[in-house]
Motif scaffolding. Structure first.
Motif, PDB file in Angstrom:
ATOM      1  N   GLN A 117      45.225  30.567  40.636  1.00 21.81           N
ATOM      2  CA  GLN A 117      44.668  29.589  40.091  1.00 21.81           C
ATOM      3  C   GLN A 117      43.311  29.964  39.202  1.00 21.81           C
ATOM      4  N   ASP A 118      43.400  29.737  37.970  1.00 18.25           N
ATOM      5  CA  ASP A 118      42.668  30.245  36.637  1.00 18.25           C
ATOM      6  C   ASP A 118      41.363  29.588  36.871  1.00 18.25           C
ATOM      7  N   VAL A 119      40.459  29.651  38.077  1.00 18.16           N
ATOM      8  CA  VAL A 119      39.305  29.408  38.439  1.00 18.16           C
ATOM      9  C   VAL A 119      38.392  30.683  38.629  1.00 18.16           C
ATOM     10  N   PRO A 120      37.144  30.761  37.965  1.00 21.20           N
ATOM     11  CA  PRO A 120      36.416  31.833  38.152  1.00 21.20           C
ATOM     12  C   PRO A 120      35.769  31.717  39.685  1.00 21.20           C
ATOM     13  N   SER A 121      35.530  32.987  40.116  1.00 22.86           N
ATOM     14  CA  SER A 121      34.956  33.198  41.281  1.00 22.86           C
ATOM     15  C   SER A 121      33.688  32.909  41.226  1.00 22.86           C
ATOM     16  N   ILE A 122      32.870  33.104  40.105  1.00 19.44           N
ATOM     17  CA  ILE A 122      31.417  32.843  39.982  1.00 19.44           C
ATOM     18  C   ILE A 122      31.212  32.726  38.488  1.00 19.44           C
ATOM     19  N   THR A 123      30.186  32.034  38.035  1.00 22.51           N
ATOM     20  CA  THR A 123      29.751  31.937  36.651  1.00 22.51           C
ATOM     21  C   THR A 123      28.311  32.116  36.346  1.00 22.51           C
ATOM     22  N   VAL A 124      27.951  33.206  35.540  1.00 21.65           N
ATOM     23  CA  VAL A 124      26.557  33.208  35.500  1.00 21.65           C
ATOM     24  C   VAL A 124      26.230  33.237  33.856  1.00 21.65           C
ATOM     25  N   ASN A 125      25.454  32.197  33.558  1.00 27.74           N
ATOM     26  CA  ASN A 125      25.040  32.321  32.049  1.00 27.74           C
ATOM     27  C   ASN A 125      26.562  32.150  31.312  1.00 27.74           C
ATOM     28  N   ASN A 126      26.744  33.041  30.499  1.00 24.48           N
ATOM     29  CA  ASN A 126      27.942  32.999  29.445  1.00 24.48           C
ATOM     30  C   ASN A 126      29.261  33.668  29.923  1.00 24.48           C
ATOM     31  N   TRP A 127      29.106  34.276  31.412  1.00 26.48           N
ATOM     32  CA  TRP A 127      30.167  34.949  31.738  1.00 26.48           C
ATOM     33  C   TRP A 127      30.785  34.253  33.046  1.00 26.48           C
ATOM     34  N   ASN A 128      32.260  34.346  32.981  1.00 28.70           N
ATOM     35  CA  ASN A 128      32.962  33.935  34.029  1.00 28.70           C
ATOM     36  C   ASN A 128      33.634  35.226  34.715  1.00 28.70           C
ATOM     37  N   ILE A 129      33.374  35.251  36.128  1.00 26.34           N
ATOM     38  CA  ILE A 129      34.019  36.499  36.901  1.00 26.34           C
ATOM     39  C   ILE A 129      35.141  35.980  37.512  1.00 26.34           C
ATOM     40  N   TYR A 130      36.355  36.628  37.329  1.00 25.10           N
ATOM     41  CA  TYR A 130      37.240  36.154  38.161  1.00 25.10           C
ATOM     42  C   TYR A 130      38.031  37.532  38.956  1.00 25.10           C
ATOM     43  N   THR A 131      38.278  37.293  40.230  1.00 17.33           N
ATOM     44  CA  THR A 131      38.895  37.961  41.128  1.00 17.33           C
ATOM     45  C   THR A 131      40.092  37.626  41.813  1.00 17.33           C
ATOM     46  N   ILE A 132      41.276  37.903  41.719  1.00 19.85           N
ATOM     47  CA  ILE A 132      42.270  37.624  42.447  1.00 19.85           C
ATOM     48  C   ILE A 132      42.829  38.508  43.434  1.00 19.85           C
ATOM     49  N   LYS A 133      42.945  38.269  44.559  1.00 22.23           N
ATOM     50  CA  LYS A 133      43.768  39.052  45.715  1.00 22.23           C
ATOM     51  C   LYS A 133      44.670  38.400  46.296  1.00 22.23           C
ATOM     52  N   LYS A 134      45.974  39.011  46.263  1.00 24.80           N
ATOM     53  CA  LYS A 134      47.093  38.631  46.842  1.00 24.80           C
ATOM     54  C   LYS A 134      47.994  39.681  47.480  1.00 24.80           C
ATOM     55  N   PRO A 135      48.958  39.642  48.211  1.00 29.93           N
ATOM     56  CA  PRO A 135      49.547  40.632  49.158  1.00 29.93           C
ATOM     57  C   PRO A 135      50.347  41.423  48.041  1.00 29.93           C
ATOM     58  N   ILE A 136      50.900  42.474  48.839  1.00 30.45           N
ATOM     59  CA  ILE A 136      51.483  43.471  48.263  1.00 30.45           C
ATOM     60  C   ILE A 136      52.964  43.047  47.599  1.00 30.45           C
ATOM     61  N   LEU A 137      53.211  43.581  46.526  1.00 32.96           N
ATOM     62  CA  LEU A 137      54.610  43.137  45.782  1.00 32.96           C
ATOM     63  C   LEU A 137      55.715  43.047  46.796  1.00 32.96           C
ATOM     64  N   ASN A 138      56.573  42.182  46.775  1.00 29.02           N
ATOM     65  CA  ASN A 138      57.597  42.040  47.553  1.00 29.02           C
ATOM     66  C   ASN A 138      59.009  42.634  46.846  1.00 29.02           C
ATOM     67  N   SER A 139      60.111  42.781  47.593  1.00 25.99           N
ATOM     68  CA  SER A 139      61.219  43.480  46.681  1.00 25.99           C
ATOM     69  C   SER A 139      61.741  42.768  45.626  1.00 25.99           C
ATOM     70  N   GLN A 140      61.741  41.244  45.428  1.00 27.90           N
ATOM     71  CA  GLN A 140      62.085  40.764  44.152  1.00 27.90           C
ATOM     72  C   GLN A 140      61.076  41.239  43.141  1.00 27.90           C
ATOM     73  N   GLU A 141      59.832  41.018  43.391  1.00 30.00           N
ATOM     74  CA  GLU A 141      58.846  41.471  42.261  1.00 30.00           C
ATOM     75  C   GLU A 141      59.132  42.973  41.742  1.00 30.00           C
ATOM     76  N   LEU A 142      59.217  43.780  42.654  1.00 27.39           N
ATOM     77  CA  LEU A 142      59.473  45.112  42.440  1.00 27.39           C
ATOM     78  C   LEU A 142      60.612  45.184  41.653  1.00 27.39           C
ATOM     79  N   ASP A 143      61.847  44.579  41.809  1.00 28.58           N
ATOM     80  CA  ASP A 143      62.952  44.414  41.100  1.00 28.58           C
ATOM     81  C   ASP A 143      62.903  44.157  39.753  1.00 28.58           C
TER      82      ASP A 143
END
Length: 380
Positions: A117-143
């Protein structure tokens, strides 16, 4: 006599020591009290009637040699009584807990989510800070990455993880992710291990087997796949994916004094982008840490390489943003040192019974090896 015996009430004897133990009433009461305390801690606090005393510990103080140690392990700074004019916001559907003292939202490291989801983790003044944490790539993604990379990929790739800093008025951004970092690898590495050729040969055979299963036309006449030379250490020449931001070199340094101030830490996160154990010859890892304060943020993206009995290599990229004037500074630092020399230094320092355990600590290694080069850039 029989009638009298039938009218007698049954006698219940007291349990003996051989009876099976049960749950005592005092244990039940203790459990109920614990549940009560646990659930009451989740309830929103009552409005504060007085200013809260500053009881939090100050944030760790970074040093000029290594600012990696300036990152705390947990965001404990929300207990500060904030005295600043920064505009801070979190997503409207935030379900994070509230501080029991002042009612402010406690922002822990985000959990992995799907879909992204394209939602910032936190916003301070003019800055949006995004962090995305997901699992390791699976075999289909690696292919799906085979057409992008012509070399064997690291053992663990967190290809969906990223950290991105976006300036809302200008659209300027700087982002760090694993796939762009792998695009920046050199064509070959001069570093070798004792059985370097045999290891590459085993990778050739694995890749040949994969090609046989997918496309026989990719094979040569000798039924082998030609593996092009590549940087098997996975040392990226990567300083971020930059859009609508222009940097120029400066003689100034990142303002350490501003980072030393005991400001509250509004947000903290860390994650691995990729990692490989180099066939048990060491470790190659790209990771990031970020902390956000009311007036500024500091992001550290570190590549750490340890080849046993060969070399240590650290490539750090630090990004500092001053929220008050939208100042962005980027520090790029390279460090290298022979493995045996650092092992001697750890042994002579007499730090514990196992000096090699410090060789696995990237913070300690970075603080004890020389700097090969350092460049500081700014957008102002």
């Amino acid at each position: 006599m029989s009638d009298n015996n039938e009218n007698k009430q049954p006698v219940f004897n007291k349990p003996t020591q051989r009876a099976s133990p049960g749950i005592h009433a005092v244990h039940v009461n203790s459990a109920r009290e614990m549940v009560k305390l646990h659930t009451s801690g989740r309830r929103p606090p009552a409005p504060a009637t007085s200013a809260m005393p500053n009881t939090s510990r100050p944030a760790p103080t970074p040093t000029a040699s290594s600012m990696a140690s300036s990152f705390p392990s947990t965001p404990s700074s929300t207990h500060y009584h904030l005295q600043h004019n920064s505009k801070i916001s979190v997503p409207s559907d935030c379900k994070n807990p509230q501080c029991a003292h002042c009612g402010k939202v406690v922002i822990p490291a985000p959990q992995s989510s799907f879909p992204i989801q394209d939602v910032p983790s936190i916003t301070v003044n003019n800055w949006n800070i995004y962090t995305i944490k997901k699992p390791i790539l699976n075999s289909q993604e690696l292919d799906s990455l085979e057409s992008r990379y012509e070399f064997p990929l690291p053992e663990m790739i967190f290809g969906n993880n990223l950290v991105k800093l976006v300036n809302k008025p200008t659209g300027g951004s700087i982002e760090f992710n694993a796939l762009d970092a792998l695009d920046s690898l050199d064509d070959e590495s001069h570093l070798k291990v004792s059985y370097h050729e045999s290891w590459l040969e085993s990778r050739r055979k694995r890749q040949a087997k994969s090609k046989i299963e997918k496309d026989i036309s990719d094979l040569t006449e000798n039924n082998d796949v030609v593996l092009k030379p590549y940087d098997w250490t996975y040392s990226p020449n990567y300083t971020g994916t930059v859009r609508n931001l222009e940097f120029k070199e400066t003689d100034e340094d990142i303002p350490i004094e501003k980072l030393k101030r005991p400001d509250p830490i509004l947000f903290f996160d860390e994650s691995i982008l990729f990692e490989d154990e180099l066939a048990d010859n060491g470790i190659s890892m790209l990771s990031y840490k970020i902390r956000v304060m009311p007036s500024c943020l500091l992001l550290l993206v570190r590549f750490f390489l340890r080849i046993d009995n060969v070399i240590f290599r650290v490539r750090d990229t630090r990004v500092f943003i001053d929220f008050e004037n939208d100042l962005v500074m980027r520090e790029i630092k390279l460090q290298e040192f022979p493995y045996d020399d650092l092992l001697k230094k750890a042994t002579m320092a007499k730090i514990g019974n196992d000096p090699k355990k410090f060789l696995r600590d990237s913070d300690w290694v970075s603080a004890n090896i020389p700097v090969i080069s350092k460049v500081v850039e700014t957008n102002k």
